[in-house]
Design a protein around this motif. Structure first.
Motif, short mmCIF file in Angstrom:
data_model
loop_
_atom_site.label_atom_id
_atom_site.label_comp_id
_atom_site.label_asym_id
_atom_site.label_seq_id
_atom_site.Cartn_x
_atom_site.Cartn_y
_atom_site.Cartn_z
N SER A 63 0.81 -1.21 0.00
CA SER A 63 0.00 0.00 0.00
C SER A 63 0.84 1.26 0.00
O SER A 63 0.35 2.34 -0.33
N GLY A 64 2.12 1.14 0.38
CA GLY A 64 2.98 2.31 0.46
C GLY A 64 2.82 3.10 1.74
O GLY A 64 3.50 4.11 1.94
N LEU A 65 1.93 2.65 2.62
CA LEU A 65 1.72 3.35 3.89
C LEU A 65 2.87 3.07 4.85
O LEU A 65 3.38 1.95 4.91
N VAL A 66 3.26 4.08 5.60
CA VAL A 66 4.27 3.87 6.63
C VAL A 66 3.59 3.28 7.85
O VAL A 66 2.36 3.26 7.96
N SER A 67 4.38 2.80 8.79
CA SER A 67 3.82 2.16 9.98
C SER A 67 3.23 3.20 10.93
O SER A 67 3.55 4.39 10.86
N TRP A 68 2.36 2.72 11.80
CA TRP A 68 1.78 3.57 12.85
C TRP A 68 2.79 3.71 13.99
O TRP A 68 3.47 2.75 14.31
N PRO A 69 2.97 4.90 14.60
CA PRO A 69 2.17 6.13 14.44
C PRO A 69 2.73 7.13 13.43
O PRO A 69 2.21 8.23 13.33
N LYS A 70 3.79 6.77 12.70
CA LYS A 70 4.32 7.70 11.70
C LYS A 70 3.26 8.05 10.66
O LYS A 70 3.29 9.12 10.05
N ARG A 71 2.33 7.14 10.48
CA ARG A 71 1.26 7.34 9.49
C ARG A 71 0.41 8.57 9.79
O ARG A 71 -0.24 9.12 8.91
N LEU A 72 0.40 8.98 11.07
CA LEU A 72 -0.40 10.14 11.46
C LEU A 72 -0.01 11.40 10.70
O LEU A 72 -0.86 12.21 10.33
N THR A 73 1.28 11.58 10.48
CA THR A 73 1.77 12.83 9.89
C THR A 73 2.36 12.65 8.50
O THR A 73 2.79 13.62 7.89
N ALA A 74 2.38 11.41 8.01
CA ALA A 74 2.91 11.17 6.67
C ALA A 74 1.78 11.26 5.64
O ALA A 74 0.66 10.80 5.90
N ALA A 75 2.07 11.84 4.51
CA ALA A 75 1.05 11.95 3.45
C ALA A 75 0.73 10.57 2.90
O ALA A 75 1.62 9.74 2.68
N SER A 76 -0.54 10.30 2.69
CA SER A 76 -0.97 9.00 2.17
C SER A 76 -0.66 8.88 0.68
O SER A 76 -0.93 9.81 -0.09
N PRO A 77 -0.11 7.74 0.26
CA PRO A 77 0.13 7.53 -1.18
C PRO A 77 -1.15 7.60 -2.00
O PRO A 77 -1.11 7.85 -3.20
N ARG A 78 -2.29 7.40 -1.36
CA ARG A 78 -3.57 7.45 -2.07
C ARG A 78 -3.83 8.83 -2.66
O ARG A 78 -4.60 8.98 -3.62
N LEU A 79 -3.19 9.87 -2.09
CA LEU A 79 -3.39 11.22 -2.60
C LEU A 79 -2.97 11.34 -4.06
O LEU A 79 -3.55 12.09 -4.84
N GLU A 80 -1.93 10.59 -4.43
CA GLU A 80 -1.46 10.65 -5.82
C GLU A 80 -2.51 10.09 -6.78
O GLU A 80 -2.54 10.46 -7.95
N ASP A 81 -3.37 9.19 -6.28
CA ASP A 81 -4.42 8.63 -7.13
C ASP A 81 -5.42 9.69 -7.57
O ASP A 81 -6.11 9.52 -8.57
N ILE A 82 -5.52 10.77 -6.78
CA ILE A 82 -6.46 11.84 -7.14
C ILE A 82 -5.71 13.09 -7.60
O ILE A 82 -6.26 14.19 -7.60
N GLY A 83 -4.44 12.90 -7.97
CA GLY A 83 -3.68 13.99 -8.58
C GLY A 83 -3.06 14.97 -7.63
O GLY A 83 -2.70 16.08 -8.03
#
Length: 431
Positions: free
Chosen positions: A401-421
């Motif tokens: 999924s490209g997601l970082v582990s928790w709790p770093k995920r709280l402040t890291a941008a989600s790779p899903r954002l690239e899917d919507i440009g």
């Protein structure tokens, strides 16, 4: 010494004078008010109805009351519903289904899905609390006990007394943490799942890589309740069935949960939302309609996601359970899931990380891949589809999924954002 004393005396005089001046200035401001700010000047006469700061007319209560007199649709007050409606859920009211003579397919669980009343049958009143309602017990104590008066249902405690679901104890209902397949408590069960998967330190969160869990047919949500202490958050779902609204108990306990059912409509979550799905004796027919319910779980699981299944089909040796197990195992094999581990009463499957297995399947293998025009993230009032949603080229390439582990995920941008440009670089700057 004399000069030094004179200097100190002079400094004190200056300080006293400054304090007196500031005090006097404050009194002047209070007395004259907005005279110092002409734009906010105070008028002794009637104001012109204009907001002095934002502009625009101010409508007072007399105007609102006049609206109510001339427009009967504007309520003067909101009445309280009859006490018999204290547990009314408007769009999940089975009485409405019978009264309107709807004909939902009971086999497909349509009667547990949303059926909202037409405008003329909607209640325009406030739902009252049950008689004797008390301020809910606060978390974390609420995980283990709630007021019986707030959820006056004791039938479930009697029915599940041998499974440690809940116990009526005077004015309270206690939750020992048991379940149909974890009589010794959810906490031990969670640790056993982590050990089965050989996760570090017997932690099911697997170093923060498992954070979101979907618990299907959750009962009173003790599994989700104890996951919270393991840095995992679960969405617990169950229908409002003969068990007298199990979700009502879960919410009173303070556990994230919602009324829902795997019926004909997609669950209201986008694709790839969960790292693990869980079913403990959830009594779901996973083989119906070409495995469409398992395909819905497939849509919801992230690459490499797990499905933990504790049910007789996983261990019982009678012919019927063996038949179900073999058919279920064959279906999931064709969906490219693999058995990660199977032990005692539980089997854990894992979803593939990429599209490789899908591309190697023989032509005509069922279930098929979804068409390119299908949007796996479309969920509201969308029917389930008996097809596999493949990964994007990028996700297939990165095998995850490209997601970082928790709790770093709280402040890291989600790779899903690239899917919507949306550029991840710009997102990180914003964060």
């Amino acid at each position: 010494m004399k000069q030094k004393s004179e200097k100190l005396y002079t400094a004190k005089q200056i300080t006293s004078a400054l304090i007196a001046f500031i005090f006097l200035l404050g009194l002047l401001c209070l007395y004259y008010g907005s005279s110092f700010v002409p734009a906010l000047s105070r008028s002794d006469g009637e104001h012109d109805g204009t907001d002095p700061v934002l502009g625009g007319n101010i409508r007072d209560f007399d105007d609102l009351l006049e609206d109510q007199e001339h427009n009967p649709e504007v309520p003067k007050s909101i009445p309280i519903c009859d006490i018999k409606h204290s547990e009314l859920i408007p769009c999940l009211d089975r009485n409405l289904i019978y009264q309107m003579k709807l004909k939902p397919n009971l086999t497909l669980m349509e009667h547990y899905e949303r059926h909202c009343p037409p405008p003329e049958r909607r209640f325009n009143c406030l739902i009252p609390p049950p008689i004797g309602y008390k301020i809910p017990i606060r978390w974390p104590e609420s995980r283990d006990e709630v007021w019986k008066a707030n959820i006056p249902h004791t039938h479930l405690a009697q029915e599940k007394s041998d499974q440690n679901w809940m116990v009526v104890n005077g004015e309270k209902i206690n939750f020992p943490g048991g379940g149909t397949h974890f009589h010794d408590g959810a906490n031990k069960y969670i640790v056993s799942l982590a050990r089965m998967l050989k996760f570090p330190n017997d932690k099911l969160h697997n170093g923060g890589n498992i954070r979101n869990v979907l618990d299907v047919g959750c009962g009173v949500a003790s599994f989700g309740a104890y996951l919270l202490s393991h840095s995992i958050i679960a969405m617990s779902i169950a229908p409002n069935d003969v068990h007298e609204n199990q979700i009502q108990f879960a919410l009173e306990r303070g556990i994230p949960s919602t009324l829902g059912v795997l019926g004909t409509k997609r669950l209201p979550y986008p694709s790839r939302s969960f790292e693990l799905a869980h079913c403990s004796r959830c009594r779901i027919d996973w083989l119906q309609r070409d495995g469409i319910l398992l395909l819905e779980l497939d849509r919801l699981l992230r690459p490499g996601g797990y499905f933990a299944y504790s049910s007789p089909e996983a261990y019982a040796l009678d012919p019927e359970n063996r038949r179900i197990w073999n058919a279920m195992h064959d279906l999931l094999r064709r969906m490219c899931w693999r058995v990660a581990v199977k032990k005692d009463q539980t089997v854990i499957w894992q979803k593939p990380l990429g599209n490789g297995c899908y591309l190697k399947r023989d032509p005509g293998t069922q279930p098929p891949l979804c068409s390119t025009g299908d949007d796996p993230d479309a969920t509201w009032n969308v029917h389930m589809k008996a097809c596999i949603a493949p990964y994007s080229a990028k996700m297939h390439k990165q095998r995850g999924s490209g997601l970082v582990s928790w709790p770093k995920r709280l402040t890291a941008a989600s790779p899903r954002l690239e899917d919507i440009g949306v550029s991840l670089n710009n997102s990180m700057k914003t964060l």
